[in-house]
Design a protein around this motif. Structure first.
Motif, short mmCIF file in Angstrom:
data_model
loop_
_atom_site.label_atom_id
_atom_site.label_comp_id
_atom_site.label_asym_id
_atom_site.label_seq_id
_atom_site.Cartn_x
_atom_site.Cartn_y
_atom_site.Cartn_z
N TYR A 1 -33.74 25.82 -52.62
CA TYR A 1 -32.49 25.07 -52.55
C TYR A 1 -31.33 26.06 -52.53
CZ TYR A 1 -28.42 22.76 -54.73
OH TYR A 1 -27.17 22.33 -55.03
N LEU A 2 -30.51 25.98 -51.48
CA LEU A 2 -29.36 26.85 -51.31
C LEU A 2 -28.08 26.03 -51.40
CD1 LEU A 2 -27.81 29.44 -50.47
CD2 LEU A 2 -28.30 28.81 -48.09
N ASP A 3 -27.22 26.39 -52.33
CA ASP A 3 -25.88 25.82 -52.42
C ASP A 3 -24.91 26.97 -52.11
OD1 ASP A 3 -23.43 24.74 -53.03
OD2 ASP A 3 -23.99 24.02 -55.02
N TYR A 4 -24.47 27.05 -50.86
CA TYR A 4 -23.70 28.23 -50.43
C TYR A 4 -22.38 28.32 -51.19
CZ TYR A 4 -21.91 31.84 -47.33
OH TYR A 4 -21.42 33.03 -46.84
N LYS A 5 -21.60 27.27 -51.17
CA LYS A 5 -20.29 27.31 -51.83
C LYS A 5 -20.44 27.46 -53.34
CE LYS A 5 -15.94 24.76 -52.25
NZ LYS A 5 -15.19 23.52 -51.85
N GLY A 6 -21.45 26.80 -53.91
CA GLY A 6 -21.68 26.89 -55.34
C GLY A 6 -22.28 28.21 -55.78
N HIS B 1 -28.54 23.16 -48.66
CA HIS B 1 -29.73 23.00 -47.83
C HIS B 1 -30.99 23.23 -48.68
CE1 HIS B 1 -26.89 23.56 -44.44
NE2 HIS B 1 -26.38 24.49 -45.22
N HIS B 2 -32.11 22.65 -48.24
CA HIS B 2 -33.37 22.94 -48.90
C HIS B 2 -34.52 22.86 -47.91
CE1 HIS B 2 -33.45 18.51 -49.17
NE2 HIS B 2 -34.76 18.62 -49.27
N SER C 1 -31.88 28.20 -55.88
CA SER C 1 -32.81 27.70 -56.89
C SER C 1 -34.17 27.44 -56.26
CB SER C 1 -32.29 26.41 -57.53
OG SER C 1 -31.06 26.63 -58.19
N PHE C 2 -35.19 27.53 -57.11
CA PHE C 2 -36.56 27.31 -56.67
C PHE C 2 -37.19 26.24 -57.56
CE2 PHE C 2 -35.25 31.58 -55.72
CZ PHE C 2 -35.67 31.79 -54.41
#
Length: 232
Positions: free
Chosen positions: A173-178, A106-107, A182-183
């Motif tokens: 930016y959210l990569d939950y599984k990963g 998500h972002h 990040s910004f």
């Protein structure tokens, strides 16, 4: 004799035609690769889920003022009389997003223009809400911030990490599984900072406009609308 000359002429002409097509193909391939390289950041985020983030008023500190559509937050000169429910921040002038994430990528975008101090990122559901809070991964926060108008930093532990950045609009930016938060600077999609961790519970967007008793931090922190057009 005539047949041999004709065959040689046709062979030469065919070779020249083949070379023209080969050169053209190489040029076209080069252009396509260049376009793929330069548009790569945009293509990444077009494939992600643009989160429609709004603020959760039940978590907002009494010193925060929220807009009616729950996308804008700022300092309230008068402490509001609000229920002291368990979800609400008190001493830390912060607020969470209304929707949490336990999967997916998500972002969302946040406008911080004009603010002298702020902090934003993601926070896990079980974070401490009352009293003095240390914002770092050990306490369930993955965030970056600005202090005193010129001190940008990542909220790392045990000490902050200084950043040489000056963004006006930030993409989270959210990569939950990963396991990544990040910004990015939305103006040029430059990476500002990345946290890498393992997430085991629900994560929420986190915002802290800070409480600064002067005229340098009276602008508002704004969540950008859901549809954002990026230039390739």
């Amino acid at each position: 004799m005539f047949a041999n000359k004709l065959f040689s002429f046709l062979t030469l002409e065919m070779m020249m035609t083949f070379l023209k097509y080969l050169i053209g193909f190489c040029i076209l391939t080069s252009v396509c690769l260049q376009r793929q390289i330069f548009t790569y950041p945009s293509l990444i985020f077009q494939q992600l889920e643009k989160a429609s983030v709004t603020l959760d008023p039940n978590t907002a500190a009494p010193w925060l003022s929220l807009s009616e559509d729950l996308t804008i937050m700022g300092y309230s000169p008068i402490k509001q009389q609000l229920p002291d429910n368990p979800e609400r921040f008190d001493s830390c002038v912060s607020v969470l997003g209304s929707e949490g994430f336990t999967s997916g990528r998500h972002h969302w975008d946040v406008d911080v223009m004009g603010q002298s101090s702020w902090c934003l990122g993601v926070a896990r559901e079980s974070i401490r809400r009352k009293g003095i809070i240390k914002v770092d991964p050990e306490n369930g926060f993955w965030a970056i911030g600005l202090m005193d108008g010129n001190e940008y930093y990542a909220c790392t532990s045990p000490w902050r990490t200084d950043l040489s950045i000056s963004p006006k609009i930030i993409r989270v930016y959210l990569d939950y599984k990963g396991g990544k938060v990040s910004f990015y600077n939305l103006e040029n999609m430059a990476l500002l900072y990345t946290f890498t961790d393992t997430f085991t519970e629900k994560l929420y967007p986190y915002f802290c406009p800070y409480l600064v008793l002067d005229t340098n931090n009276l602008s508002l922190m704004k969540i950008y609308p859901q549809k954002v057009i990026l230039q390739d």
